[in-house]
Design an enzyme around this catalytic site. Sequence first.
Site, PDB file in Angstrom:
ATOM      1  N   GLU A  66       6.435  -1.202   4.840  1.00 34.96           N
ATOM      2  CA  GLU A  66       7.094  -1.579   3.572  1.00 34.96           C
ATOM      3  C   GLU A  66       6.238  -2.571   2.779  1.00 34.96           C
ATOM      4  O   GLU A  66       6.226  -2.539   1.548  1.00 34.96           O
ATOM      5  CB  GLU A  66       8.476  -2.169   3.859  1.00 34.96           C
ATOM      6  N   HIS A  69       3.960  -0.527   0.854  1.00 32.22           N
ATOM      7  CA  HIS A  69       4.579  -0.017  -0.366  1.00 32.22           C
ATOM      8  C   HIS A  69       4.429  -1.036  -1.501  1.00 32.22           C
ATOM      9  O   HIS A  69       4.091  -0.676  -2.644  1.00 32.22           O
ATOM     10  CB  HIS A  69       6.069   0.261  -0.132  1.00 32.22           C
ATOM     11  N   GLU A  96       3.897   8.042   1.450  1.00 29.73           N
ATOM     12  CA  GLU A  96       4.331   7.659   2.804  1.00 29.73           C
ATOM     13  C   GLU A  96       3.152   7.646   3.773  1.00 29.73           C
ATOM     14  O   GLU A  96       3.030   6.752   4.625  1.00 29.73           O
ATOM     15  CB  GLU A  96       5.425   8.613   3.297  1.00 29.73           C
TER      16      GLU A  96
END
Length: 256
Positions: A66, A69, A96
């Site tokens: 994360e 991201h 991803e």
Amino acid sequence: MRELAAAYAARVPSLDAHGLMDGLDGVQLRFMPMGQRDGAYDPEHHVILINSQVRPERQRFTLAHEISHALLLGDDDLLSDLHDSFEGERLEQVIETLCNVGAAALLMPDALIAELLERFGATGRALAELSRRADVSASTALYALAERTPGAVLYAVCTRSRLETETDDEDGGAASGTALTVRVSGGSAGMKYTLRPGTPIPADHPVQAAFESNLPLTGPSYVPFRSGRKMPAEVDAFPVRGRVMVSFDLNGRGGT
């Protein structure tokens, strides 16, 4: 993506949860039950959510994923390139994948992997040490180590699993049993082959001996393909907590 993650890792104080978060100004970390989801990054509310009900090593990798991201969203050039090249579901898949690459670079930097390869070589011991020191799952460590291993080397994690085997009783039914099998495997760039999950380890193989004795074993043997083919390789089997971390090194080409 790997460069972004490596640069981020170099500027945070540590690679534990709090240290990893230190480089994201104003972003909060929260743990909560999330059902089937491992985690999420909400850029609008500046929060990373981690599933509190999954294993600690999975939480750790998810946190790094994360964070990746967030790093990706903060790099306008990379985002622009992605949107120019992909769209829809394929774009999401690529993002991803890139965030998994970033997570691996955060938790298993090149310097750590180089240190382990120099100290232990391309061995099951190196795989076990990488999983332990990076505090990631054995499968995550396996792929990262394989990617940076020169030559032709196949890594595997073997565990005991339940099988359905045919019996010779008069009913002709099936009886359940257990056997040492391949859980996951992956090879270096120079390795053309892999072992399918569920591939059984023969009773006379060094990996089986390491599992039963709980002692590391190294020596010439073979890759035990499901088809019965025996490819000569130098085998290093390192047992740890009910599993065996294995390397099959074709560079040495051990005899059978």
